[in-house]
Scaffold this motif. Structure first.
Motif, mmCIF file in Angstrom:
data_model
loop_
_atom_site.group_PDB
_atom_site.id
_atom_site.type_symbol
_atom_site.label_atom_id
_atom_site.label_comp_id
_atom_site.label_asym_id
_atom_site.label_seq_id
_atom_site.Cartn_x
_atom_site.Cartn_y
_atom_site.Cartn_z
ATOM 1 N N PHE A 96 0.802 -1.222 0.000
ATOM 2 C CA PHE A 96 0.000 0.000 0.000
ATOM 3 C C PHE A 96 0.839 1.278 0.000
ATOM 4 N N PHE A 97 1.754 1.386 0.975
ATOM 5 C CA PHE A 97 2.538 2.614 1.088
ATOM 6 C C PHE A 97 3.855 2.351 1.794
ATOM 7 N N LYS A 98 4.758 3.312 1.644
ATOM 8 C CA LYS A 98 6.046 3.274 2.327
ATOM 9 C C LYS A 98 6.097 4.473 3.264
ATOM 10 N N LEU A 99 6.775 4.286 4.389
ATOM 11 C CA LEU A 99 6.931 5.416 5.301
ATOM 12 C C LEU A 99 8.292 5.400 5.958
ATOM 13 N N ASP A 100 8.718 6.605 6.346
ATOM 14 C CA ASP A 100 9.961 6.772 7.093
ATOM 15 C C ASP A 100 9.609 6.624 8.571
ATOM 16 N N LEU A 101 10.200 5.642 9.225
ATOM 17 C CA LEU A 101 9.904 5.386 10.637
ATOM 18 C C LEU A 101 10.293 6.572 11.508
ATOM 19 N N SER A 102 9.418 6.908 12.441
ATOM 20 C CA SER A 102 9.771 7.958 13.400
ATOM 21 C C SER A 102 10.142 7.362 14.761
ATOM 22 N N ASP A 103 9.756 6.092 15.013
ATOM 23 C CA ASP A 103 10.087 5.450 16.278
ATOM 24 C C ASP A 103 10.211 3.942 16.051
ATOM 25 N N ALA A 104 11.432 3.501 15.735
ATOM 26 C CA ALA A 104 11.658 2.080 15.459
ATOM 27 C C ALA A 104 11.315 1.197 16.657
ATOM 28 N N GLY A 105 11.277 1.764 17.851
ATOM 29 C CA GLY A 105 10.920 1.003 19.036
ATOM 30 C C GLY A 105 9.504 0.453 18.983
ATOM 31 N N GLN A 106 8.634 1.075 18.169
ATOM 32 C CA GLN A 106 7.253 0.585 18.046
ATOM 33 C C GLN A 106 7.193 -0.783 17.384
ATOM 34 N N LEU A 107 8.236 -1.157 16.668
ATOM 35 C CA LEU A 107 8.264 -2.475 16.024
ATOM 36 C C LEU A 107 8.262 -3.601 17.057
ATOM 37 N N ASP A 108 8.757 -3.302 18.259
ATOM 38 C CA ASP A 108 8.838 -4.322 19.307
ATOM 39 C C ASP A 108 7.476 -4.868 19.708
ATOM 40 N N GLY A 109 6.400 -4.108 19.496
ATOM 41 C CA GLY A 109 5.072 -4.551 19.874
ATOM 42 C C GLY A 109 4.365 -5.365 18.803
ATOM 43 N N LEU A 110 5.040 -5.614 17.681
ATOM 44 C CA LEU A 110 4.427 -6.343 16.570
ATOM 45 C C LEU A 110 4.861 -7.808 16.582
ATOM 46 N N MET A 111 4.140 -8.624 15.825
ATOM 47 C CA MET A 111 4.426 -10.056 15.772
ATOM 48 C C MET A 111 5.405 -10.391 14.657
ATOM 49 N N ASP A 112 6.214 -11.434 14.877
ATOM 50 C CA ASP A 112 7.035 -11.959 13.794
ATOM 51 C C ASP A 112 6.192 -12.979 13.023
ATOM 52 N N ASP A 113 6.766 -13.572 11.982
ATOM 53 C CA ASP A 113 6.021 -14.482 11.121
ATOM 54 C C ASP A 113 5.412 -15.659 11.895
ATOM 55 N N ALA A 114 6.195 -16.277 12.759
ATOM 56 C CA ALA A 114 5.706 -17.437 13.521
ATOM 57 C C ALA A 114 4.558 -17.048 14.446
ATOM 58 N N ALA A 115 4.687 -15.926 15.129
ATOM 59 C CA ALA A 115 3.631 -15.476 16.048
ATOM 60 C C ALA A 115 2.363 -15.122 15.276
ATOM 61 N N TYR A 116 2.516 -14.527 14.093
ATOM 62 C CA TYR A 116 1.337 -14.171 13.293
ATOM 63 C C TYR A 116 0.612 -15.430 12.808
ATOM 64 N N LYS A 117 1.368 -16.421 12.344
ATOM 65 C CA LYS A 117 0.750 -17.668 11.899
ATOM 66 C C LYS A 117 -0.028 -18.325 13.038
ATOM 67 N N GLU A 118 0.535 -18.294 14.234
ATOM 68 C CA GLU A 118 -0.134 -18.849 15.408
ATOM 69 C C GLU A 118 -1.407 -18.059 15.704
ATOM 70 N N PHE A 119 -1.318 -16.715 15.595
ATOM 71 C CA PHE A 119 -2.483 -15.852 15.831
ATOM 72 C C PHE A 119 -3.607 -16.165 14.844
ATOM 73 N N VAL A 120 -3.280 -16.288 13.561
ATOM 74 C CA VAL A 120 -4.292 -16.578 12.536
ATOM 75 C C VAL A 120 -4.917 -17.953 12.771
ATOM 76 N N ALA A 121 -4.106 -18.916 13.173
ATOM 77 C CA ALA A 121 -4.615 -20.274 13.432
ATOM 78 C C ALA A 121 -5.620 -20.288 14.586
ATOM 79 N N SER A 122 -5.522 -19.303 15.482
ATOM 80 C CA SER A 122 -6.420 -19.255 16.625
ATOM 81 C C SER A 122 -7.743 -18.557 16.326
ATOM 82 N N LEU A 123 -7.878 -17.976 15.149
ATOM 83 C CA LEU A 123 -9.102 -17.233 14.788
ATOM 84 C C LEU A 123 -10.238 -18.142 14.383
#
Length: 123
Positions: A96-123
């Motif tokens: 969709f879009f590209k952006l220049d990060l203003s706070d790379a620390g916010q990435l820490d609250g996101l899921m990696d690939d394995a965690a996302y797959k687990e999350f989707v499997a639980s839906l």
């Protein structure tokens, strides 16, 4: 490059201080055939959680949220002519879009690939 995922089914791929944002394959499957996309304007400042883009399908309209804060440095112009890229290649050419990060620390609250797959499997 590192790729992260949100519980709202956005993906974000980070290369240095630039992030590319799109929706996951799971999200496009839930939407069905995409018929219209609106991406944010270059220069727009986004705060994590803001409505950043709109995607409309034959089933529903949905917002795409900013997974992190930053300044938009470009939208995917190809989606205006061919919104079906989101269905055929959601985690590649259908970004969709590209952006220049203003706070790379916010990435820490996101899921990696394995965690996302687990999350989707639980839906």
């Amino acid at each position: 490059m590192s790729r992260y995922f949100t519980e709202d089914h956005e993906w974000i791929e980070v290369n240095g201080s630039v992030a590319t944002v799109g929706i996951t394959d799971y999200a496009q499957e839930q939407l069905g055939d995409v018929v219209f996309v609106e991406v944010p304007e270059s220069g727009k400042e986004l705060t994590k959680g803001d409505d950043a883009a709109v995607v409309e399908s034959v089933k529903a309209a949905s917002d795409v949220y900013a997974p992190v804060s930053g300044k938009v440095n470009g939208g995917n112009a190809a989606l205006a002519d061919d919104p079906s890229l989101i269905n055929t290649d959601p985690e590649g050419e259908g970004w969709f879009f590209k952006l220049d990060l203003s706070d790379a620390g916010q990435l820490d609250g996101l899921m990696d690939d394995a965690a996302y797959k687990e999350f989707v499997a639980s839906l």
